[in-house]
Design an enzyme around this catalytic site. Sequence first.
Site, mmCIF file in Angstrom:
data_model
loop_
_atom_site.group_PDB
_atom_site.id
_atom_site.type_symbol
_atom_site.label_atom_id
_atom_site.label_comp_id
_atom_site.label_asym_id
_atom_site.label_seq_id
_atom_site.Cartn_x
_atom_site.Cartn_y
_atom_site.Cartn_z
ATOM 1 C CG HIS A 72 44.765 13.664 8.720
ATOM 2 N ND1 HIS A 72 44.920 14.934 8.309
ATOM 3 C CD2 HIS A 72 43.782 13.342 7.832
ATOM 4 C CE1 HIS A 72 44.188 15.504 7.371
ATOM 5 N NE2 HIS A 72 43.458 14.498 7.196
ATOM 6 C CE1 TYR A 201 49.865 23.522 12.758
ATOM 7 C CE2 TYR A 201 50.080 21.416 11.515
ATOM 8 C CZ TYR A 201 49.582 22.099 12.515
ATOM 9 O OH TYR A 201 48.412 21.528 13.408
ATOM 10 N N PRO A 293 46.280 28.195 18.729
ATOM 11 C CG PRO A 293 45.557 29.144 16.895
ATOM 12 C CD PRO A 293 46.033 29.450 18.172
ATOM 13 C CE LYS A 297 48.707 18.676 20.707
ATOM 14 N NZ LYS A 297 48.304 17.264 20.349
ATOM 15 C CE1 TYR A 385 49.465 18.746 14.768
ATOM 16 C CE2 TYR A 385 48.665 16.699 13.941
ATOM 17 C CZ TYR A 385 48.751 18.113 14.042
ATOM 18 O OH TYR A 385 47.966 18.724 13.321
#
Length: 396
Positions: A72, A201, A293, A297, A385
């Site tokens: 991704h 998200y 979550p 991580k 990220y």
Amino acid sequence: MKTEVAIIGAGPSGLLLGQLLTNAGIDNVILERRSGAYVLSRIRAGVLEQGTVDLLREAGVADNLDANGLIHDGFEIAFNGDRVRIDLEGLTGGKHVTVYGQTAVTEDLMNARRAAGATTYYEAEDVTPHDVTTDAPYVSFTHEGTAYRLDCAYIAGCDGFHGVSRRSIPAERLNTFSREYPLGWLGVMSETPPVAEELIYATHERGFAMCSMRSPTRSRYYIQVAADESPDNWSDEAFWAELKQRLPADVAGQLVTGPSIEKSVAPLHSFVAEPMQYGRMLLLGDAAHIVPPTGAKGLNLAVSDVNTAYRVFRQIYDHSRPEALNAYSATCLSRIWKTERFSWWMTSNLHKFSDTPDFNSRMQRAEISYYLDSKAGRATIAENYVGLPFAALPAA
């Protein structure tokens, strides 16, 4: 019975450390209180940072990952009805994440350990570390009704938040820091194609939602619920209806629903124990720290601990530097707190904490708007990220 490193816990962190040590010729034994089948039954997230993928490759267990992992280059945050893409590669100089389930990682590591002939005791009972502040620690345990003593040089506690390793350290020798969030994630796994090619998200007035996947034909979705919510209170139909309300209309319109194959609620909390070393026993992964979550991580942070522990053991065994052990905790914690910060930031700003507009809710909106409207802000999200660099041990 004798070994160099006794590893307590056969989750991904214990198995990965064992594989790296085995490859380096450092003898190790893993003790796990659950069965192998139980370990593989645990459903966990599967977004791997670049550093995690690199270490799995170094351990020689990335063939399936490289063949089946979904790379991704970005992800989306849905806010105010809009979808803002975080261009991971463009904002980090070419880095990305890989979607590959934690269960698959664990299975790959189990298979590699079995092929290497390394020793693992599953369903080991009464596992107890002893004399960890001396130069002759050992671990006692019972297996299939027989009591054993495993003498070792070092102990790696990879046995999770509720494991025996951290509980074996005197309370006065530990500082613990925690935050409990008044919410949880209701997660559903389904044999349906993902609604999007990248993770989404979503922050919404009804609460947070997330769209994820495990493969091109298996999806994982989450919605924010109360921390004490029971998954039994949610039918599949009720879950899909609520998820659609929290997603942008164009995303909801493309959602393919189906029967759930797994449904559970995960409470959210943050936790760190300091230091992560007591004598010759090291704490790794959930034994030392927990992250919500949000931001994916947990596994990645455990892998960064494994990287540090492995480098420490290589210094000890390859370069006769036993003092390298003393750098373990500080090296890990320098990265852990930064990662805790990112998970806390994502959790604090993407979830709903009040049913009525208040100062904090307005600050959440301003915070998200500020980051998403700024290239520098999006770059900050992206670099966290994809994963901060693994911390290096101090120079000899």
